[in-house]
Design a protein around this motif. Sequence first.
Motif, PDB file in Angstrom:
ATOM      1  N   ILE A 144       0.855  -1.177   0.000  1.00 19.04           N
ATOM      2  CA  ILE A 144       0.000   0.000   0.000  1.00 19.04           C
ATOM      3  C   ILE A 144       0.894   1.231   0.000  1.00 19.04           C
ATOM      4  O   ILE A 144       1.783   1.356   0.851  1.00 19.04           O
ATOM      5  CB  ILE A 144      -0.937   0.006   1.221  1.00 19.04           C
ATOM      6  CG1 ILE A 144      -1.876  -1.209   1.147  1.00 19.04           C
ATOM      7  CG2 ILE A 144      -1.720   1.318   1.303  1.00 19.04           C
ATOM      8  CD1 ILE A 144      -2.642  -1.487   2.412  1.00 19.04           C
TER       9      ILE A 144
ATOM     10  N   LEU B 216      -3.204   0.438  -3.739  1.00 20.12           N
ATOM     11  CA  LEU B 216      -2.873  -0.864  -3.184  1.00 20.12           C
ATOM     12  C   LEU B 216      -2.509  -1.768  -4.350  1.00 20.12           C
ATOM     13  O   LEU B 216      -3.272  -1.861  -5.314  1.00 20.12           O
ATOM     14  CB  LEU B 216      -4.076  -1.417  -2.423  1.00 20.12           C
ATOM     15  CG  LEU B 216      -3.974  -2.792  -1.764  1.00 20.12           C
ATOM     16  CD1 LEU B 216      -4.978  -2.873  -0.606  1.00 20.12           C
ATOM     17  CD2 LEU B 216      -4.225  -3.940  -2.732  1.00 20.12           C
TER      18      LEU B 216
ATOM     19  N   THR C  32      -6.475   6.389   2.352  1.00 16.67           N
ATOM     20  CA  THR C  32      -5.896   6.159   3.669  1.00 16.67           C
ATOM     21  C   THR C  32      -6.176   7.381   4.551  1.00 16.67           C
ATOM     22  O   THR C  32      -6.980   8.233   4.198  1.00 16.67           O
ATOM     23  CB  THR C  32      -4.388   5.862   3.557  1.00 16.67           C
ATOM     24  OG1 THR C  32      -3.725   6.996   3.009  1.00 16.67           O
ATOM     25  CG2 THR C  32      -4.138   4.629   2.681  1.00 16.67           C
TER      26      THR C  32
ATOM     27  N   ILE D 133      -8.496  -3.109   6.058  1.00 16.62           N
ATOM     28  CA  ILE D 133      -8.788  -2.793   4.658  1.00 16.62           C
ATOM     29  C   ILE D 133     -10.272  -3.110   4.533  1.00 16.62           C
ATOM     30  O   ILE D 133     -10.691  -4.230   4.856  1.00 16.62           O
ATOM     31  CB  ILE D 133      -7.955  -3.659   3.688  1.00 16.62           C
ATOM     32  CG1 ILE D 133      -6.454  -3.420   3.901  1.00 16.62           C
ATOM     33  CG2 ILE D 133      -8.363  -3.379   2.244  1.00 16.62           C
ATOM     34  CD1 ILE D 133      -5.560  -4.407   3.157  1.00 16.62           C
TER      35      ILE D 133
ATOM     36  N   ILE E 223      -7.649   1.575   5.579  1.00 12.73           N
ATOM     37  CA  ILE E 223      -7.480   1.649   4.137  1.00 12.73           C
ATOM     38  C   ILE E 223      -8.841   1.356   3.527  1.00 12.73           C
ATOM     39  O   ILE E 223      -9.356   0.242   3.643  1.00 12.73           O
ATOM     40  CB  ILE E 223      -6.413   0.641   3.625  1.00 12.73           C
ATOM     41  CG1 ILE E 223      -5.036   0.980   4.220  1.00 12.73           C
ATOM     42  CG2 ILE E 223      -6.351   0.647   2.117  1.00 12.73           C
ATOM     43  CD1 ILE E 223      -4.703   0.268   5.477  1.00 12.73           C
TER      44      ILE E 223
ATOM     45  N   ILE F 136       2.847  -1.405   4.277  1.00  3.89           N
ATOM     46  CA  ILE F 136       2.310  -0.057   4.122  1.00  3.89           C
ATOM     47  C   ILE F 136       3.491   0.918   4.127  1.00  3.89           C
ATOM     48  O   ILE F 136       4.235   1.001   5.110  1.00  3.89           O
ATOM     49  CB  ILE F 136       1.309   0.286   5.244  1.00  3.89           C
ATOM     50  CG1 ILE F 136       0.178  -0.744   5.272  1.00  3.89           C
ATOM     51  CG2 ILE F 136       0.765   1.701   5.049  1.00  3.89           C
ATOM     52  CD1 ILE F 136      -0.795  -0.589   6.437  1.00  3.89           C
TER      53      ILE F 136
END
Length: 159
Positions: free
Chosen positions: A5, A12, A29, A117, A135, A157
Amino acid sequence: MRIEISLAGQYLDLFAADGARIRRYAVSTAANGAGEQVDSGRTPRGRHYVRARIGAGAPLGAVFRGRRATGELCTPAFAAAHPGRDWILTRILWLCGCEPGRNRLGKVDSMRRYIYIHGTPDDQPMGEARSHGCIRMRNAEVAELFELVPAGTIVEIRE
Protein backbone atom coordinates in the motif's frame (compact mmCIF):
# COMPACT_ATOMS: atom_id res chain seq x y z
CA MET A 1 0.79 -13.33 -2.48
CA ARG A 2 1.54 -10.03 -0.85
CA ILE A 3 0.01 -6.56 -0.69
CA GLU A 4 1.82 -3.23 -0.87
CA ILE A 5 0.00 0.00 0.00
CA SER A 6 1.40 3.39 -1.03
CA LEU A 7 0.32 6.24 1.23
CA ALA A 8 1.83 8.82 -1.14
CA GLY A 9 0.21 7.28 -4.21
CA GLN A 10 -3.05 6.21 -2.52
CA TYR A 11 -3.06 2.79 -4.17
CA LEU A 12 -2.87 -0.86 -3.18
CA ASP A 13 -0.92 -3.36 -5.28
CA LEU A 14 -1.46 -7.11 -5.09
CA PHE A 15 1.50 -9.24 -6.09
CA ALA A 16 1.60 -12.93 -6.96
CA ALA A 17 4.12 -15.26 -5.34
CA ASP A 18 6.44 -14.79 -8.34
CA GLY A 19 6.51 -11.01 -7.75
CA ALA A 20 4.26 -10.07 -10.68
CA ARG A 21 1.74 -7.34 -9.92
CA ILE A 22 -1.69 -8.76 -10.63
CA ARG A 23 -3.96 -5.94 -9.40
CA ARG A 24 -3.80 -2.23 -8.56
CA TYR A 25 -6.63 -0.53 -6.72
CA ALA A 26 -7.11 3.11 -5.79
CA VAL A 27 -7.56 3.48 -2.02
CA SER A 28 -8.12 6.14 0.60
CA THR A 29 -5.90 6.16 3.67
CA ALA A 30 -5.87 8.48 6.71
CA ALA A 31 -6.64 12.15 6.32
CA ASN A 32 -4.22 12.69 9.24
CA GLY A 33 -1.37 11.02 7.34
CA ALA A 34 0.95 8.26 8.51
CA GLY A 35 1.45 7.29 12.13
CA GLU A 36 1.24 4.43 14.52
CA GLN A 37 0.03 5.90 17.83
CA VAL A 38 -3.31 4.82 19.28
CA ASP A 39 -6.08 7.42 18.80
CA SER A 40 -4.01 9.29 16.19
CA GLY A 41 -6.41 8.71 13.29
CA ARG A 42 -3.35 7.90 11.18
CA THR A 43 -2.51 4.94 8.94
CA PRO A 44 0.26 2.78 10.41
CA ARG A 45 3.36 2.07 8.36
CA GLY A 46 5.45 -1.03 8.07
CA ARG A 47 4.95 -4.76 7.73
CA HIS A 48 1.59 -6.26 8.66
CA TYR A 49 -0.35 -9.39 7.84
CA VAL A 50 -4.02 -10.18 7.34
CA ARG A 51 -5.01 -11.55 10.73
CA ALA A 52 -8.71 -12.06 9.99
CA ARG A 53 -11.05 -12.04 6.99
CA ILE A 54 -14.57 -10.93 7.87
CA GLY A 55 -17.69 -10.76 5.71
CA ALA A 56 -17.44 -13.73 3.35
CA GLY A 57 -20.65 -13.98 1.38
CA ALA A 58 -22.07 -10.64 2.54
CA PRO A 59 -23.68 -8.52 -0.17
CA LEU A 60 -21.90 -5.47 -1.55
CA GLY A 61 -22.64 -2.54 0.74
CA ALA A 62 -23.29 -4.70 3.83
CA VAL A 63 -22.81 -2.57 6.96
CA PHE A 64 -20.46 -3.75 9.72
CA ARG A 65 -20.25 -2.47 13.30
CA GLY A 66 -17.85 -4.07 15.73
CA ARG A 67 -16.84 -6.48 12.93
CA ARG A 68 -20.36 -7.89 12.75
CA ALA A 69 -22.81 -7.46 9.90
CA THR A 70 -25.80 -5.40 11.04
CA GLY A 71 -28.15 -6.73 8.36
CA GLU A 72 -28.30 -3.26 6.78
CA LEU A 73 -27.17 -2.22 3.31
CA CYS A 74 -25.56 1.14 2.75
CA THR A 75 -27.56 2.84 0.01
CA PRO A 76 -27.29 6.55 -0.84
CA ALA A 77 -30.51 7.21 1.12
CA PHE A 78 -29.30 5.20 4.14
CA ALA A 79 -25.95 7.04 4.10
CA ALA A 80 -27.72 10.42 3.86
CA ALA A 81 -29.78 9.51 6.92
CA HIS A 82 -26.57 8.85 8.90
CA PRO A 83 -24.23 11.75 8.04
CA GLY A 84 -20.72 11.73 9.40
CA ARG A 85 -20.62 7.98 10.02
CA ASP A 86 -17.34 6.22 9.29
CA TRP A 87 -18.70 3.38 7.15
CA ILE A 88 -17.17 -0.10 7.22
CA LEU A 89 -18.79 -1.99 4.38
CA THR A 90 -18.76 -5.24 2.38
CA ARG A 91 -15.60 -6.98 3.68
CA ILE A 92 -12.95 -6.50 6.36
CA LEU A 93 -9.32 -7.56 6.17
CA TRP A 94 -8.12 -6.94 9.75
CA LEU A 95 -4.41 -6.13 9.91
CA CYS A 96 -1.91 -7.13 12.58
CA GLY A 97 1.49 -5.45 12.81
CA CYS A 98 4.67 -7.53 12.58
CA GLU A 99 7.13 -5.03 14.08
CA PRO A 100 7.10 -4.79 17.90
CA GLY A 101 7.44 -1.18 19.01
CA ARG A 102 6.55 0.12 15.54
CA ASN A 103 3.11 -1.31 14.71
CA ARG A 104 2.69 -4.12 17.23
CA LEU A 105 2.16 -4.13 21.01
CA GLY A 106 1.70 -1.22 23.37
CA LYS A 107 0.38 2.10 22.09
CA VAL A 108 1.27 1.32 18.45
CA ASP A 109 -0.59 -1.97 17.97
CA SER A 110 -2.38 -1.93 14.60
CA MET A 111 -4.70 -4.79 15.51
CA ARG A 112 -5.79 -3.17 18.79
CA ARG A 113 -6.32 0.04 16.80
CA TYR A 114 -8.72 -1.92 14.54
CA ILE A 115 -6.84 -1.10 11.35
CA TYR A 116 -8.66 -2.69 8.41
CA ILE A 117 -8.79 -2.79 4.66
CA HIS A 118 -12.53 -2.35 4.11
CA GLY A 119 -15.23 -1.10 1.79
CA THR A 120 -16.74 2.38 1.89
CA PRO A 121 -19.69 4.04 0.14
CA ASP A 122 -19.04 4.14 -3.59
CA ASP A 123 -19.60 7.91 -3.73
CA GLN A 124 -16.53 8.46 -1.53
CA PRO A 125 -13.41 9.52 -3.43
CA MET A 126 -10.51 7.15 -3.87
CA GLY A 127 -6.96 8.35 -4.43
CA GLU A 128 -7.39 10.92 -1.64
CA ALA A 129 -6.40 10.55 2.00
CA ARG A 130 -9.74 10.80 3.83
CA SER A 131 -10.07 7.86 6.24
CA HIS A 132 -9.71 7.73 10.02
CA GLY A 133 -6.71 5.38 9.78
CA CYS A 134 -7.97 2.38 7.81
CA ILE A 135 -7.48 1.65 4.14
CA ARG A 136 -10.78 2.24 2.32
CA MET A 137 -11.64 0.65 -1.02
CA ARG A 138 -14.55 0.51 -3.44
CA ASN A 139 -16.98 -2.23 -2.42
CA ALA A 140 -16.64 -4.39 -5.54
CA GLU A 141 -12.87 -4.10 -5.37
CA VAL A 142 -12.56 -5.02 -1.68
CA ALA A 143 -14.83 -8.02 -2.35
CA GLU A 144 -12.53 -9.07 -5.21
CA LEU A 145 -9.38 -8.59 -3.10
CA PHE A 146 -10.99 -10.55 -0.25
CA GLU A 147 -11.47 -13.55 -2.55
CA LEU A 148 -7.85 -13.38 -3.73
CA VAL A 149 -5.99 -13.18 -0.42
CA PRO A 150 -5.95 -15.68 2.42
CA ALA A 151 -5.41 -14.94 6.09
CA GLY A 152 -1.70 -14.52 6.71
CA THR A 153 -1.08 -12.47 3.55
CA ILE A 154 1.74 -9.96 4.12
CA VAL A 155 0.75 -6.29 3.83
CA GLU A 156 3.47 -3.65 3.56
CA ILE A 157 2.31 -0.06 4.12
CA ARG A 158 4.78 2.52 2.81
CA GLU A 159 4.93 6.28 2.65
